[in-house]
Scaffold this motif. Sequence first.
Motif, PDB file in Angstrom:
ATOM      1  N   GLY A   1      19.788  29.576  39.268  1.00  0.00           N
ATOM      2  CA  GLY A   1      18.973  30.336  38.352  1.00  0.00           C
ATOM      3  C   GLY A   1      19.718  31.462  37.654  1.00  0.00           C
ATOM      4  N   ARG A   2      20.872  31.821  38.160  1.00  0.00           N
ATOM      5  CA  ARG A   2      21.673  32.899  37.588  1.00  0.00           C
ATOM      6  C   ARG A   2      22.968  32.402  36.967  1.00  0.00           C
ATOM      7  N   SER A   3      23.370  31.195  37.326  1.00  0.00           N
ATOM      8  CA  SER A   3      24.711  30.735  36.987  1.00  0.00           C
ATOM      9  C   SER A   3      24.701  29.273  36.584  1.00  0.00           C
ATOM     10  N   GLY A   4      25.560  28.933  35.633  1.00  0.00           N
ATOM     11  CA  GLY A   4      25.748  27.544  35.249  1.00  0.00           C
ATOM     12  C   GLY A   4      26.917  26.887  35.953  1.00  0.00           C
ATOM     13  N   VAL A   5      27.456  27.556  36.977  1.00  0.00           N
ATOM     14  CA  VAL A   5      28.592  27.022  37.741  1.00  0.00           C
ATOM     15  C   VAL A   5      28.069  26.285  38.961  1.00  0.00           C
ATOM     16  N   TRP A   6      28.445  25.017  39.106  1.00  0.00           N
ATOM     17  CA  TRP A   6      27.987  24.239  40.259  1.00  0.00           C
ATOM     18  C   TRP A   6      29.098  24.145  41.299  1.00  0.00           C
ATOM     19  N   PRO A   7      28.775  23.838  42.554  1.00  0.00           N
ATOM     20  CA  PRO A   7      29.766  23.901  43.634  1.00  0.00           C
ATOM     21  C   PRO A   7      31.011  23.061  43.405  1.00  0.00           C
ATOM     22  N   GLY A   8      30.871  21.901  42.787  1.00  0.00           N
ATOM     23  CA  GLY A   8      32.025  21.026  42.598  1.00  0.00           C
ATOM     24  C   GLY A   8      32.790  21.261  41.318  1.00  0.00           C
ATOM     25  N   MET A   9      32.432  22.284  40.567  1.00  0.00           N
ATOM     26  CA  MET A   9      33.046  22.511  39.271  1.00  0.00           C
ATOM     27  C   MET A   9      34.450  23.085  39.404  1.00  0.00           C
ATOM     28  N   HIS A  10      35.334  22.648  38.527  1.00  0.00           N
ATOM     29  CA  HIS A  10      36.658  23.237  38.367  1.00  0.00           C
ATOM     30  C   HIS A  10      36.761  23.815  36.959  1.00  0.00           C
ATOM     31  N   THR A  11      37.655  24.761  36.788  1.00  0.00           N
ATOM     32  CA  THR A  11      37.815  25.364  35.471  1.00  0.00           C
ATOM     33  C   THR A  11      38.289  24.326  34.462  1.00  0.00           C
TER      34      THR A  11
ATOM     35  N   GLN B   1      46.342  32.771  43.388  1.00  0.00           N
ATOM     36  CA  GLN B   1      46.972  32.212  44.584  1.00  0.00           C
ATOM     37  C   GLN B   1      46.903  30.695  44.603  1.00  0.00           C
ATOM     38  N   SER B   2      46.001  30.128  43.836  1.00  0.00           N
ATOM     39  CA  SER B   2      45.780  28.691  43.866  1.00  0.00           C
ATOM     40  C   SER B   2      46.987  27.931  43.335  1.00  0.00           C
ATOM     41  N   ASN B   3      47.281  26.796  43.963  1.00  0.00           N
ATOM     42  CA  ASN B   3      48.299  25.883  43.444  1.00  0.00           C
ATOM     43  C   ASN B   3      47.693  24.836  42.518  1.00  0.00           C
ATOM     44  N   GLU B   4      46.362  24.798  42.444  1.00  0.00           N
ATOM     45  CA  GLU B   4      45.706  23.836  41.573  1.00  0.00           C
ATOM     46  C   GLU B   4      45.882  24.266  40.118  1.00  0.00           C
ATOM     47  N   VAL B   5      46.155  23.304  39.253  1.00  0.00           N
ATOM     48  CA  VAL B   5      46.301  23.624  37.832  1.00  0.00           C
ATOM     49  C   VAL B   5      44.972  24.124  37.275  1.00  0.00           C
ATOM     50  N   PHE B   6      43.879  23.487  37.689  1.00  0.00           N
ATOM     51  CA  PHE B   6      42.546  23.880  37.273  1.00  0.00           C
ATOM     52  C   PHE B   6      41.758  24.257  38.527  1.00  0.00           C
TER      53      PHE B   6
ATOM     54  N   LEU C   1      39.635  16.443  23.678  1.00  0.00           N
ATOM     55  CA  LEU C   1      40.979  16.815  24.122  1.00  0.00           C
ATOM     56  C   LEU C   1      41.015  16.796  25.639  1.00  0.00           C
ATOM     57  N   PRO C   2      41.896  16.001  26.250  1.00  0.00           N
ATOM     58  CA  PRO C   2      41.973  16.028  27.718  1.00  0.00           C
ATOM     59  C   PRO C   2      42.474  17.373  28.213  1.00  0.00           C
ATOM     60  N   LYS C   3      42.033  17.755  29.397  1.00  0.00           N
ATOM     61  CA  LYS C   3      42.473  19.023  29.984  1.00  0.00           C
ATOM     62  C   LYS C   3      43.970  19.016  30.251  1.00  0.00           C
ATOM     63  N   PHE C   4      44.503  17.833  30.532  1.00  0.00           N
ATOM     64  CA  PHE C   4      45.898  17.704  30.954  1.00  0.00           C
ATOM     65  C   PHE C   4      46.503  16.529  30.207  1.00  0.00           C
ATOM     66  N   ALA C   5      47.633  16.719  29.534  1.00  0.00           N
ATOM     67  CA  ALA C   5      48.289  15.633  28.803  1.00  0.00           C
ATOM     68  C   ALA C   5      49.795  15.780  28.921  1.00  0.00           C
ATOM     69  N   ALA C   6      50.465  14.715  29.302  1.00  0.00           N
ATOM     70  CA  ALA C   6      51.924  14.705  29.445  1.00  0.00           C
ATOM     71  C   ALA C   6      52.411  15.843  30.347  1.00  0.00           C
TER      72      ALA C   6
ATOM     73  N   VAL D   1      51.138  18.777  30.852  1.00  0.00           N
ATOM     74  CA  VAL D   1      50.933  20.142  30.358  1.00  0.00           C
ATOM     75  C   VAL D   1      49.442  20.376  30.132  1.00  0.00           C
ATOM     76  N   PRO D   2      48.884  21.482  30.636  1.00  0.00           N
ATOM     77  CA  PRO D   2      47.492  21.799  30.327  1.00  0.00           C
ATOM     78  C   PRO D   2      47.313  21.972  28.818  1.00  0.00           C
ATOM     79  N   SER D   3      46.235  21.422  28.301  1.00  0.00           N
ATOM     80  CA  SER D   3      46.048  21.445  26.855  1.00  0.00           C
ATOM     81  C   SER D   3      45.843  22.848  26.313  1.00  0.00           C
ATOM     82  N   ASP D   4      45.350  23.778  27.155  1.00  0.00           N
ATOM     83  CA  ASP D   4      45.184  25.132  26.635  1.00  0.00           C
ATOM     84  C   ASP D   4      46.531  25.807  26.381  1.00  0.00           C
ATOM     85  N   HIS D   5      47.617  25.281  26.957  1.00  0.00           N
ATOM     86  CA  HIS D   5      48.947  25.800  26.654  1.00  0.00           C
ATOM     87  C   HIS D   5      49.432  25.300  25.291  1.00  0.00           C
TER      88      HIS D   5
END
Length: 496
Positions: A46-56, A71-76, A208-213, A215-219
């Motif tokens: 009710g306060r957030s649109g973030v669900w437990p399994g969501m990644h950035t 600290q995370s090693n995850e790209v997303f 646009l995929p999040k990750f291509a070749a 490299v994260p696409s936001d880069h």
Amino acid sequence: MTGSVAVVGAGPAGLVVARWLLSQGFEPTVFERDHVLGGQWAGLPGRSGVWPGMHTNTSRVLTAFSDLEPQSNEVFPSSGEILDYLHRYAQKFELIPRIRFDSRVEHLGRDDGGWLVRHAGAEERFDRVVVASGRFHRSVIPPVAGLNTFSGSVGVSSTFDYRGPESLRDKRVLVAGSAVSALEVAAEVAQLGAARVVVTQRRQRYVLPKFAAGVPSDHRIFTRYGVLANEALPAPEIDRQLKEIVVEAGGSPEQYGAPAPDPSLFAAGVTLSQQHLPLVAEGRIALRPWMTSVAGPTVTFTDGTVEDFDAVVCGTGFELSLPFLSDDVRAVLDLDPAHLDADRYTFHPELPGLALMGMWDQSGGYFVPLELQARWIAYAWGGAITAPTATDQRHAVHAYRARRGLPQKTRMNLVALTFARAAGVEPCLDNWPDLRRALLFGPLAPSCFRLEGPDARSDAPARFARDAAAFGAITSNEPTERERRYWSLVQAAAGP
């Protein structure tokens, strides 16, 4: 000049502005309506649109502030890792004692040169106030004839209320919209047990995929070059370049069996999603044009097709909602569900002592521009830089009003550079020859805005070089052929 500041909200915007206000000698008090910090990232129903399994959908480099590395090693990173990051940030800068939890702001208005905050029946006066309550709280259900009579077993909901695929297993699911939340929810339920998933959209966007070749696409897409090109080149050339990058990274939708989008990327739009088009290609997500009507469980689409569903999930945007603002403040801002008048989304000349945080709608991550906006506010109020004059602010508000009614979504790099320039922290290319390519075509990492200006750091060059090379896209100062070609166009347009 220092003094007391009320900050409304303890999400990323409220935390980062409180940190920078403290650095300028202010005494911020943060009002948080819930019992925990984190805003959307707290994941409260009710306060957030973030669900437990969501990644950035933005990389860890761009989902961080300049004073605390992830600290995370995850790209997303997962939503839980982002919430942990915000807790560590609040602890590092001793913000938690300044947060008043379970303190919903009920009214905010002017009071004899200051600001009056009413909460939980009490009233307090502050010298200044920052509204950092978030922009993405009131979801929009589209006006479709009969949608309010939909009788599918699961009913109509918003992606804001989505908490996982369990209630949609073995169900026929219609997802309305083509923005990131719609495509991400559709992809998750298609892979985790829905009987059928259909996406209905007003138009086909590029994806646009999040990750291509590697490299994260936001880069690739949210770069300083993109800002300079936007300022120097005609819109059709910007459109062509962005489309070239997007299609090279992920192909064009019709290659996956989706409808062909408009040849113009600006006209079609673009959404970030890793799995959407591959799932369309596999037939696990079907696409339909927009809905015309709903009758019981039956949805009719503009192409005349008809289909029954158990659930309709709407990912169709948000309205701007600041219900606690006094009537006179709302009138000055001319607040409506999509707009508010402000100089670069932040100040209004008729409301001295008020600042707004994070109230724009953009594609891309918010952490970097939020920190830059926070620094601008703190520096302008604290005297570290020259504050904008009332005349300058009026001109900016007038320019914004001229754009009302036009599409409001903007790109993260455009907003970030706007705030960096206002705060006096945009690095000069000529000062950093060894980082020139990274500063032009690398990611707008928070570290690059600690190279120069107030609060520059001696370790920023090494940190930025590492951030730019994190995924192998920028490992040398030698530009690619395309980068040379693009930059030559900007230089030619800029003239001698």
